[in-house]
Design an enzyme around this catalytic site. Structure first.
Site, mmCIF file in Angstrom:
data_model
loop_
_atom_site.group_PDB
_atom_site.id
_atom_site.type_symbol
_atom_site.label_atom_id
_atom_site.label_comp_id
_atom_site.label_asym_id
_atom_site.label_seq_id
_atom_site.Cartn_x
_atom_site.Cartn_y
_atom_site.Cartn_z
ATOM 1 N N ASP A 1 0.855 -1.186 0.000
ATOM 2 C CA ASP A 1 0.000 0.000 0.000
ATOM 3 C C ASP A 1 0.893 1.239 0.000
ATOM 4 O O ASP A 1 2.119 1.132 -0.110
ATOM 5 C CB ASP A 1 -0.962 -0.003 1.195
ATOM 6 N N HIS B 1 -3.021 3.025 -4.724
ATOM 7 C CA HIS B 1 -2.381 2.605 -3.468
ATOM 8 C C HIS B 1 -0.925 2.201 -3.690
ATOM 9 O O HIS B 1 -0.435 1.267 -3.059
ATOM 10 C CB HIS B 1 -3.167 1.453 -2.841
ATOM 11 N N GLU C 1 -10.016 2.460 -5.020
ATOM 12 C CA GLU C 1 -9.671 3.848 -4.721
ATOM 13 C C GLU C 1 -8.524 4.368 -5.581
ATOM 14 O O GLU C 1 -7.609 5.040 -5.103
ATOM 15 C CB GLU C 1 -9.324 3.992 -3.235
#
Length: 627
Positions: A206, A280, A347
Site C-alpha cells: 500500500d 495505493h 480507490e
C-alpha cells in the site's frame, strides 16, 4: 385400585423427574461447551470422556495429514496437560476418514462417549475442524501455556454433525499501514483457524509500505518498506522531512513467506496475497519513480494527507508499468500456491492519468472513452498476466468500473451492490461490506474506544448475511472480515479489533445466517472471553457498554440509552457525579436538564457494573444531532 393409581402416579413423577434431570444436565453441558461457531446439529449426553496421561490418539499411520493434525492437537494441549498423547493405529480419540457425501469436504461427525471419542470426515480438513470443536469442549484452562495440575480434563458426552455453509470464510490483515512480524501473522492465522475460518487475506502492499521481497526488484523493500517513525492520529501526521531517517517498517523475505504458508497449511488456511494496484502504490513509486505519470513522491507516506496531491497511481500509459507488474506477479505466483491472487484495484485516483500525455495516448490507441475504462484496461491486462501463471484474479468492487475482466472474482466492500451486480453477471463474489465486516471501525461508544472513523458493532457483524435476495447462492463464495491498520499500531490492538467480531463472522459463515440467534450467541461469547483470558488473547468488551443516541423530536433534544445486551440495566447522571446502581435508572428517553454540562452513563448486569462509565459533554451530544 388405589394402590395401582398410587404406583402409576409415582411412576409418572419419577419419569418427570428423570426427564427434568436429563434436560437440565444437557443444558448444563451445552452451557459448559459454548461452541463458536454453533454446529449444525448437536445432542448432549449424560456422560463425560476424561483425558489422562494414558489417553491415546488413533489414526492410519500412513496418512501424513492425519499425523500432522495429531501433532497440532498435541501442540495445543501439551502446555496445559504437561504431556502429549501417544499416537497409535487405534486410540481412545480416533480420527477416521470415511465416505459420507452429506459431510462434503470440510464437514465432520464427532461423537464423545465415556471411553471413546471418534472424529469422522471425508477429508483431513474435516478432521481438523472436528478437532477445533473438541478443543473448545475442554475446560478453558486448556488454553494455558502452563501446566494446570488441578483440572479435570472432562469433555461432555455429545453427538455432533457439522459442516460449513460457505467455502470462503476469511479475515484480512493489512500489514502495510502498520508492520506486523512474521510471528504475529502466524498468531493471527492460528487464532482465526481456531474458529474454523479458512482464508487469510494478506494485504501486503500500500502507500505506507511494501512488505514482500521481490528479488528482481530489490528497491521495493530497500526503499518502499521503510518510512519515518510517527505516532498520532492518521492523516494528521507531519510528512517525512528531508533530514529524517526512514526507520519504521519491515518486510517478509520469501523464506519468511514460505514459513507462514507452511504454518497456514497445517491449519487448513488458504493464504491469499494482495498486491494493491494500480492505485495505493505510493511506496512503489518511491522505490521506482520511473513508473509515475508526472513526479514520484520522495518518501513513503507516514499517514499524512496526500490523496490527489502526491502521485500514488502507476502510470497506465507506460509499457514499463506492465513489465514491472509481470515481474512482481511472476514471483508472487511462484511463492503462493492458492489459485487466487488479489490485485486490489480500489480507490484508484485518476487525476494524474487525466493529465498524463502517455495515459491519454493509451486511451486514444485503445479507444477508451474515459479513465474508468483505462483502469478496466489495466485490470484486463493483469488478468492475462495472472492467467499465464495459472492464477485467477480477485479485486475490490471498483474493478467493475469501466467493465469487468472476463473471469474476475469481485470482493464487494462498498456495501453489497457491487457483489450483486457481479453475481448477476455470472462472476463469483466474496461479500465483505463495510457495515458488517470492517473490523477497523468502532465497536461501541466512540468516546471510550480507540480512535477510528465509523461504527460496526458486534451485533452488526452477527447480522451479516452474505447472500442478498435475488442473487444466485452458488455465485457467492462467502465473506470475510477486514482489518485495515491505519489505527492499529500493535498486534495486541489488532486482536482487540478482531475479537469478538471475528467470532460473529465465523459463526455466520460456518453455521449460516439461518442458525444465528443473537440472544443465544452473546452468552457463548462471554464464555470465549474467559478462554481468551487464559490464552492471553486481547478482545473488546464493547458489547457491555451503553449506546447513547441523541435526537430531536418536536424541536426538543432527547437522549435514548440502549445496550447490545438487553438484560442490562442503565444508570445515568447529569449532576457531574459518577453513576452507579443508586443513580437514576433509565426507562425512557431523557430530557436534558437546564444548564446540564455532562451526561454520565454506566451499565450493570446482575447487580454488578458491566460496561465502562461513559462521560459526554452535552454540547458534544448536540453536535451529534447536527451531524
Amino acid at each position: 385400585m388405589k394402590n395401582t393409581l398410587l404406583a402409576l402416579s409415582m411412576a409418572v413423577a419419577l419419569t418427570g423427574l428423570f426427564t427434568q434431570c436429563q434436560s437440565s444436565g444437557n443444558n448444563q453441558q451445552a452451557e459448559q461447551t459454548a461452541l463458536i461457531p454453533i454446529p449444525q446439529t448437536v445432542t448432549y449426553a449424560e456422560t463425560v470422556f476424561k483425558i489422562s496421561q494414558g489417553t491415546t490418539i488413533g489414526l492410519e499411520s500412513s496418512s501424513a495429514e492425519l499425523l500432522s493434525i495429531a501433532d497440532y492437537f498435541n501442540h495445543k494441549v501439551n502446555p496445559a496437560l504437561g504431556y502429549s498423547l501417544e499416537v497409535k493405529e487405534q486410540g481412545d480419540i480416533q480420527f477416521s476418514l470415511i465416505n459420507n457425501p452429506d459431510l462434503g469436504n470440510e464437514g465432520y461427525h464427532l461423537k464423545v462417549e465415556k471411553r471413546q471419542i471418534t472424529i469422522e470426515a471425508n477429508q483431513p480438513a474435516g478432521i481438523f475442524y472436528g478437532v477445533q470443536t473438541l478443543l473448545q469442549m475442554l475446560p478453558k484452562e486448556i488454553r494455558s501455556q502452563q501446566v494446570q495440575h488441578d483440572v479435570e480434563w472432562a469433555i461432555a458426552g455429545a453427538d455432533i454433525t457439522d459442516k460449513p455453509q460457505f467455502p470462503w470464510r476469511g479475515l484480512m490483515l493489512d500489514v502495510s499501514r502498520h508492520w506486523f512480524t512474521k510471528e504475529e501473522v502466524m498468531r493471527f492465522i492460528d487464532e482465526l483457524a481456531e474458529y474454523k475460518m479458512n482464508v487469510f487475506h494478506w494485504h501486503l502492499t500500500d502507500d505506507q509500505g511494501w512488505r514482500i521481497e521481490i528479488k528482481s526488484l530489490p528497491n521495493l523493500t530497500a526503499k518502499g518498506a521503510w518510512r519515518a517513525k510517527r505516532v498520532g492520529q492518521w492523516w494528521q501526521r507531519e510528512p517525512q522531512q528531508p533530514d529524517e531517517e526512514a526507520t519504521y517498517g519491515g518486510y517478509y523475505t520469501q523464506e519468511d513467506i514460505k514459513d507462514v504458508l507452511a504454518y497456514a497449511k497445517q491449519r487448513y488456511v488458504r493464504v491469499i496475497p494482495e498486491i494493491d494496484v494500480p492505485g495505493h502504490s505510493l511506496a512503489t513509486l518511491v522505490a521506482y519513480p520511473e513508473l509515475a505519470c508526472m513526479k514520484a513522491p520522495k518518501y513513503v507516506n507516514v499517514g499524512n494527507k496526500f490523496y490527489g496531491e502526491d502521485e500514488n497511481t502507476l502510470c497506465a500509459g507506460k509499457e514499463e508499468t506492465f513489465e514491472f507488474l509481470d515481474k512482481v506477479f511472476t514471483e508472487v505466483a511462484a511463492l503462493f500456491p492458492d489459485e487466487y491472487i488479489h490485485v486490489g484495484g480500489d480507490e484508484c485516483f485518476k487525476g494524474f492519468w487525466h493529465k498524463c500525455p502517455r495515459c491519454q495516448a493509451r486511451m486514444k490507441a485503445e479507444n477508451l472513452k474515459d479513465e474508468n475504462e483505462l483502469q478496466s484496461y489495466v485490470i484486463h491486462r493483469l488478468e492475462s498476466i495472472l492467467k499465464a501463471k495459472g492464477k485467477k484474479l480477485i479485486g475490490w468492487d471498483e474493478i467493475l468500473e469501466g467493465g469487468l475482466a472476463p473471469d474476475a472474482t469481485v470482493m464487494s466492500w462498498r456495501g453489497m451492490e457491487g457483489g450483486i451486480k457481479a453475481a448477476k453477471a455470472n462472476h463469483h463474489v466474496i461479500m465483505t461490506p463495510t457495515q458488517h465486516c470492517y473490523l477497523d471501525l468502532w465497536q461501541g461508544e466512540p468516546s471510550v474506544e480507540p480512535d477510528t472513523y465509523s461504527m460496526c458493532r458486534l451485533s452488526d457483524s452477527y447480522r451479516f448475511n452474505p447472500v442478498p435476495d435475488s442473487v444466485p447462492t452458488e455465485m457467492v463464495l462467502g465473506g470475510q472480515g477486514n482489518l485495515w491498520s491505519e489505527s492499529v499500531p500493535t498486534f495486541r490492538h489488532a486482536e482487540y479489533m478482531t475479537w469478538p467480531r471475528g467470532w460473529a463472522l465465523a459463526e455466520v459463515l460456518w453455521s449460516g445466517p439461518a442458525k444465528t440467534d443473537w440472544d443465544e450467541f452473546w452468552p457463548r461469547v462471554e464464555k470465549h472471553f474467559e478462554r481468551a483470558d487464559v490464552a492471553g488473547i486481547n478482545y473488546a468488551r464493547s458489547m457491555y457498554n451503553a449506546i447513547i443516541t441523541p435526537y430531536k423530536e418536536n424541536n426538543e433534544c432527547l437522549i435514548k440509552l440502549d445496550c447490545e445486551l438487553k438484560d442490562s440495566d442503565i444508570y445515568y447522571t447529569f449532576d457531574n457525579t459518577d453513576p452507579d446502581s443508586f443513580s437514576p435508572k433509565y426507562f425512557e428517553p431523557l430530557r436534558i436538564p437546564k444548564n446540564a454540562t455532562w451526561l454520565r452513563v454506566v451499565t450493570y448486569r446482575n447487580g454488578k457494573p458491566s460496561g465502562k462509565v461513559i462521560t459526554l459533554r452535552i454540547d458534544e451530544l448536540l453536535k451529534r444531532i447536527e451531524g
